[in-house]
Design an enzyme around this catalytic site. Structure first.
Site, PDB file in Angstrom:
ATOM      1  N   HIS A 188       0.874  -1.177   0.000  1.00 27.22           N
ATOM      2  CA  HIS A 188       0.000   0.000   0.000  1.00 27.22           C
ATOM      3  C   HIS A 188       0.910   1.226   0.000  1.00 27.22           C
ATOM      4  CE1 HIS A 188      -2.995  -2.887   2.021  1.00 27.22           C
ATOM      5  NE2 HIS A 188      -3.321  -2.752   0.746  1.00 27.22           N
ATOM      6  N   GLU A 202       1.518   3.684   3.056  1.00 28.05           N
ATOM      7  CA  GLU A 202       1.928   3.157   4.358  1.00 28.05           C
ATOM      8  C   GLU A 202       3.454   3.225   4.394  1.00 28.05           C
ATOM      9  OE1 GLU A 202      -0.036  -0.627   4.931  1.00 28.05           O
ATOM     10  OE2 GLU A 202      -1.998   0.242   4.479  1.00 28.05           O
ATOM     11  N   ARG A 246      -2.930   4.479  -1.614  1.00 27.09           N
ATOM     12  CA  ARG A 246      -3.013   3.063  -1.242  1.00 27.09           C
ATOM     13  C   ARG A 246      -2.807   2.168  -2.458  1.00 27.09           C
ATOM     14  NH1 ARG A 246      -4.960  -0.116   3.002  1.00 27.09           N
ATOM     15  NH2 ARG A 246      -6.139  -1.977   2.444  1.00 27.09           N
ATOM     16  N   ASN A 260      -3.124  -6.044  -2.260  1.00 26.65           N
ATOM     17  CA  ASN A 260      -3.088  -7.058  -1.204  1.00 26.65           C
ATOM     18  C   ASN A 260      -4.326  -7.956  -1.186  1.00 26.65           C
ATOM     19  OD1 ASN A 260      -1.369  -8.057   0.824  1.00 26.65           O
ATOM     20  ND2 ASN A 260      -2.610  -7.132   2.441  1.00 26.65           N
ATOM     21  N   ARG A 261      -5.132  -7.896  -2.246  1.00 31.00           N
ATOM     22  CA  ARG A 261      -6.329  -8.736  -2.322  1.00 31.00           C
ATOM     23  C   ARG A 261      -6.447  -9.470  -3.663  1.00 31.00           C
ATOM     24  NH1 ARG A 261      -5.906  -7.146   2.134  1.00 31.00           N
ATOM     25  NH2 ARG A 261      -7.482  -6.250   3.550  1.00 31.00           N
ATOM     26  N   HIS A 279       3.356  -3.300   6.741  1.00 31.80           N
ATOM     27  CA  HIS A 279       2.158  -2.460   6.651  1.00 31.80           C
ATOM     28  C   HIS A 279       2.031  -1.532   7.852  1.00 31.80           C
ATOM     29  CE1 HIS A 279       0.020  -4.407   3.240  1.00 31.80           C
ATOM     30  NE2 HIS A 279       0.762  -5.446   3.585  1.00 31.80           N
ATOM     31  N   ARG A 311       1.753 -11.462   0.202  1.00 30.87           N
ATOM     32  CA  ARG A 311       2.749 -12.355   0.809  1.00 30.87           C
ATOM     33  C   ARG A 311       2.392 -13.830   0.651  1.00 30.87           C
ATOM     34  NH1 ARG A 311      -0.033  -9.478   4.534  1.00 30.87           N
ATOM     35  NH2 ARG A 311      -1.531 -10.622   5.823  1.00 30.87           N
ATOM     36  N   GLU A 321       2.331  -5.536  10.826  1.00 31.95           N
ATOM     37  CA  GLU A 321       1.422  -4.378  10.821  1.00 31.95           C
ATOM     38  C   GLU A 321       1.686  -3.566  12.082  1.00 31.95           C
ATOM     39  OE1 GLU A 321      -1.727  -2.445   8.887  1.00 31.95           O
ATOM     40  OE2 GLU A 321      -1.784  -4.615   8.570  1.00 31.95           O
ATOM     41  N   TYR A 372     -10.279   1.342   5.488  1.00 30.56           N
ATOM     42  CA  TYR A 372     -11.366   0.365   5.417  1.00 30.56           C
ATOM     43  C   TYR A 372     -12.747   0.993   5.284  1.00 30.56           C
ATOM     44  CZ  TYR A 372      -8.032  -3.340   6.599  1.00 30.56           C
ATOM     45  OH  TYR A 372      -6.983  -4.225   6.599  1.00 30.56           O
TER      46      TYR A 372
END
Length: 312
Positions: free
Chosen positions: A20, A23, A62, A69-70, A115, A167, A177, A287
């Site tokens: 992201h 971050e 982001r 990350n998805r 993160h 990952r 995180e 989120y």
């Protein structure tokens, strides 16, 4: 006699920053290690720092088209490469080629993905498999080294919530995180904590490769139950915000009837259900678009067998 699990020695490690792009702790550390990797060098190990989403890093956002990350599911990774694909899907295929392929013998042994969160979660390790003795042992080692600073473990193993993380291409995926830190900002305390967590992780791997046997251990983890959306009006807009009693209370027990949301007219919305939960990612800035005010977790204990390297 307690059985000991013999694991292959670790050879290839990647450290991902900028999954992201806003971050900044991971971006800052990985950029530094790309110029001077002495801090993350370990004898006998290939350690590769890598900026995963350079376009998002450049714009300090982001992501460009979708959340990198998805998209590390087999469907996205196997799509035919074309300019019509979202940037992050194309980038995922490139990363899978460099560090995978996912679920193959050629994939990197360990990926550390760095993160930040705006939530008050402190130091957090993210675990994807509750039966992974090696990672439970690693996390136990990191937690012990970080003490007295708390280091919580978030278990994202769930039958229907599929994350498809960056990952996850590795045999041993590790999410690191650290928060609270606003996106687009660097904080020295958060930087120091993430740096220490990674140092201890690399030390653990080095000691494992050198033949140290790690005895059986147990760690407390917080396992994802479900994600909770904000209350919304008929138009779908947020109609209430996180209650002050819940704000910044990540990892703390939340009981049925405790206040969770409050509306502009002062209406308090309590936690329903009949069990105590432990909230995480409370009021995470990133989120809101995912319609997630916080995640409910349940606390449990994971046990790991003794482990050692097969070389010894």
């Amino acid at each position: 006699m307690t059985s000991c699990v013999a694991e292959e020695p670790i050879k290839k490690i990647a450290i991902f920053g900028g999954t992201h792009g806003n971050e900044l702790t991971g971006v800052f550390l990985v950029t530094h290690w790309l110029k001077n990797g002495a801090e993350v060098h370990r004898a006998g190990l290939e350690v590769k720092p890598f900026i995963t989403n350079p376009r998002a890093v450049e714009k300090c956002t982001r992501y460009i088209d979708c959340d990198l990350n998805r998209v590390f599911d087999l469907e996205n990774l196997s799509k035919e490469m074309s300019e019509d694909l979202p940037y992050e899907v194309r980038r995922a295929q490139e990363i899978n080629h460099l560090f995978g392929p996912k679920n193959s013998d050629d994939a990197y042994d360990v990926v550390f993905d760095l993160h930040n969160t705006t939530s008050n979660m402190g130091c957090t390790l993210i675990l994807e498999d509750s039966r992974n003795d090696f990672l439970i042992q690693m996390f136990h080692y990191i937690k012990t080294c970080m003490a007295p600073l708390p280091c919580s473990v978030y278990l994202i193993e769930h039958p229907s919530l599929k994350y498809a993380t960056t990952r996850s291409i590795a045999k041993y995926p590790v999410g690191i995180e650290v928060g609270p830190q606003p996106h687009g900002v660097l904080r020295a305390d958060i930087l120091d904590q993430m740096r220490r967590m990674l140092k201890h992780a690399l030390d653990f791997i080095q000691r494992f490769n050198e033949g140290k046997e790690f005895p059986p251990c147990a760690i407390d983890v917080y396992k994802i139950m479900e994600k909770v959306d904000y209350p919304r009006n008929e138009s779908g807009d947020v109609a209430a915000v996180i209650h002050p009693n819940l704000q910044d209370q990540d990892w703390k027990p939340l009981h049925p009837g405790d206040p969770v949301f409050v509306s502009l007219d002062g209406k308090v919305i309590p936690l329903g259900g009949d069990c105590t939960v432990y909230p995480v990612f409370v009021n995470e800035a990133a989120y809101y678009e995912k319609k997630e005010a916080f995640a409910k977790t349940t606390k449990l204990t994971l046990n790991a067998k003794s482990i050692r390297s097969t070389l010894h």
